[in-house]
Design a protein around this motif. Sequence first.
Motif, PDB file in Angstrom:
ATOM      1  N   VAL A   1      50.582  33.152  36.890  1.00 58.08           N
ATOM      2  CA  VAL A   1      51.188  34.268  36.165  1.00 58.08           C
ATOM      3  C   VAL A   1      50.117  35.215  35.644  1.00 58.08           C
ATOM      4  N   PHE A   2      49.071  34.673  35.040  1.00 54.65           N
ATOM      5  CA  PHE A   2      48.003  35.518  34.502  1.00 54.65           C
ATOM      6  C   PHE A   2      47.201  36.180  35.624  1.00 54.65           C
ATOM      7  N   PHE A   3      47.070  35.499  36.749  1.00 54.71           N
ATOM      8  CA  PHE A   3      46.399  36.120  37.893  1.00 54.71           C
ATOM      9  C   PHE A   3      47.166  37.352  38.361  1.00 54.71           C
ATOM     10  N   LEU A   4      48.491  37.215  38.460  1.00 51.98           N
ATOM     11  CA  LEU A   4      49.313  38.330  38.905  1.00 51.98           C
ATOM     12  C   LEU A   4      49.286  39.473  37.893  1.00 51.98           C
ATOM     13  N   ILE A   5      49.387  39.150  36.606  1.00 48.52           N
ATOM     14  CA  ILE A   5      49.330  40.184  35.569  1.00 48.52           C
ATOM     15  C   ILE A   5      47.985  40.890  35.595  1.00 48.52           C
TER      16      ILE A   5
ATOM     17  N   GLY B   1      42.218  43.675  33.063  1.00 46.50           N
ATOM     18  CA  GLY B   1      42.309  42.845  34.260  1.00 46.50           C
ATOM     19  C   GLY B   1      41.198  41.816  34.325  1.00 46.50           C
ATOM     20  N   VAL B   2      39.979  42.215  33.961  1.00 46.69           N
ATOM     21  CA  VAL B   2      38.847  41.283  33.955  1.00 46.69           C
ATOM     22  C   VAL B   2      39.082  40.166  32.950  1.00 46.69           C
ATOM     23  N   HIS B   3      39.561  40.532  31.765  1.00 42.68           N
ATOM     24  CA  HIS B   3      39.794  39.525  30.726  1.00 42.68           C
ATOM     25  C   HIS B   3      40.934  38.568  31.126  1.00 42.68           C
ATOM     26  N   LEU B   4      42.023  39.132  31.636  1.00 44.21           N
ATOM     27  CA  LEU B   4      43.167  38.303  32.014  1.00 44.21           C
ATOM     28  C   LEU B   4      42.856  37.410  33.206  1.00 44.21           C
ATOM     29  N   MET B   5      42.002  37.902  34.110  1.00 42.73           N
ATOM     30  CA  MET B   5      41.598  37.073  35.247  1.00 42.73           C
ATOM     31  C   MET B   5      40.837  35.837  34.761  1.00 42.73           C
ATOM     32  N   THR B   6      40.026  36.019  33.727  1.00 42.91           N
ATOM     33  CA  THR B   6      39.299  34.891  33.160  1.00 42.91           C
ATOM     34  C   THR B   6      40.239  33.936  32.439  1.00 42.91           C
TER      35      THR B   6
END
Length: 255
Positions: free
Chosen positions: A27-31, A178-183
């Motif tokens: 879910v976080f990857f997609l967001i 996006g960088v933060h959420l990917m982490t």
Amino acid sequence: MQFLDLNIHGTTFFDHGSTYLGLLQDVFFLIAYVSFNWGTFQGGAQKAFGISIKTQILYALAYSFRVIEYSPYDHWSYEFIKSIVFSIFLWFAIVAIAFFSPEYDHDCKRVDTFWLHFTVGLASILAYTKGYSHLPLNGQNYFWAWCNYVEGVAILPQLWLLFSIKRRDLVAKGIWYGVHLMTVSRVFQVAHWTYLDYDQEILDRLALVSAIFHIVAYILFLIALVIKDAIRGKPKMTLPSLVTEPSDDSINSEL
């Protein structure tokens, strides 16, 4: 923490070892990727400024090869469908950058300089030498290891671009989010495999190493940004002049 068995046409939809932590990772990857490309989908080179197309390509390659690994496609599981959906979305994002924002390459070409062949080559070597040693070295196991390593290094071009760019104020907030959420997605990946290792002694070491490498690279990136901004913010040192030119008033007084 694990999903209940869901049978569709006699097959289990969720693979063994699927957990809610793994679902949160997806879910976080997609967001994160929607946040990355939201400005790009709206159009305009200014909104695409700061996106590393190399990072997009690496993630697209990883999920595309995961789709190939599920051949002969006799089991339509969650992981298989997820790989198809993510592959389509990622390649569409690349097309959006290339065509919807035609001036992107002109704007970011000078800073998006991280070697793409370095990341792909490193992942290829590691997948061959440090793959799944307990499994036979065939095409499916090799590319599964390769995809894990590619996912680990895929964020490096994006971090390098954001670190090297001079006008970070022009980068859209969605790219930073996006960088933060990917982490955050990678943190859930670590929690997913840690839980499975503790509860059922199931562990994909390559996936765990890939996630940890991403998190470490992200932390080092933040530290490097702080140091860079601190150095840039310091006033320049100027040495006092030892020899001064005589003024007109002093010359007239002597005369």
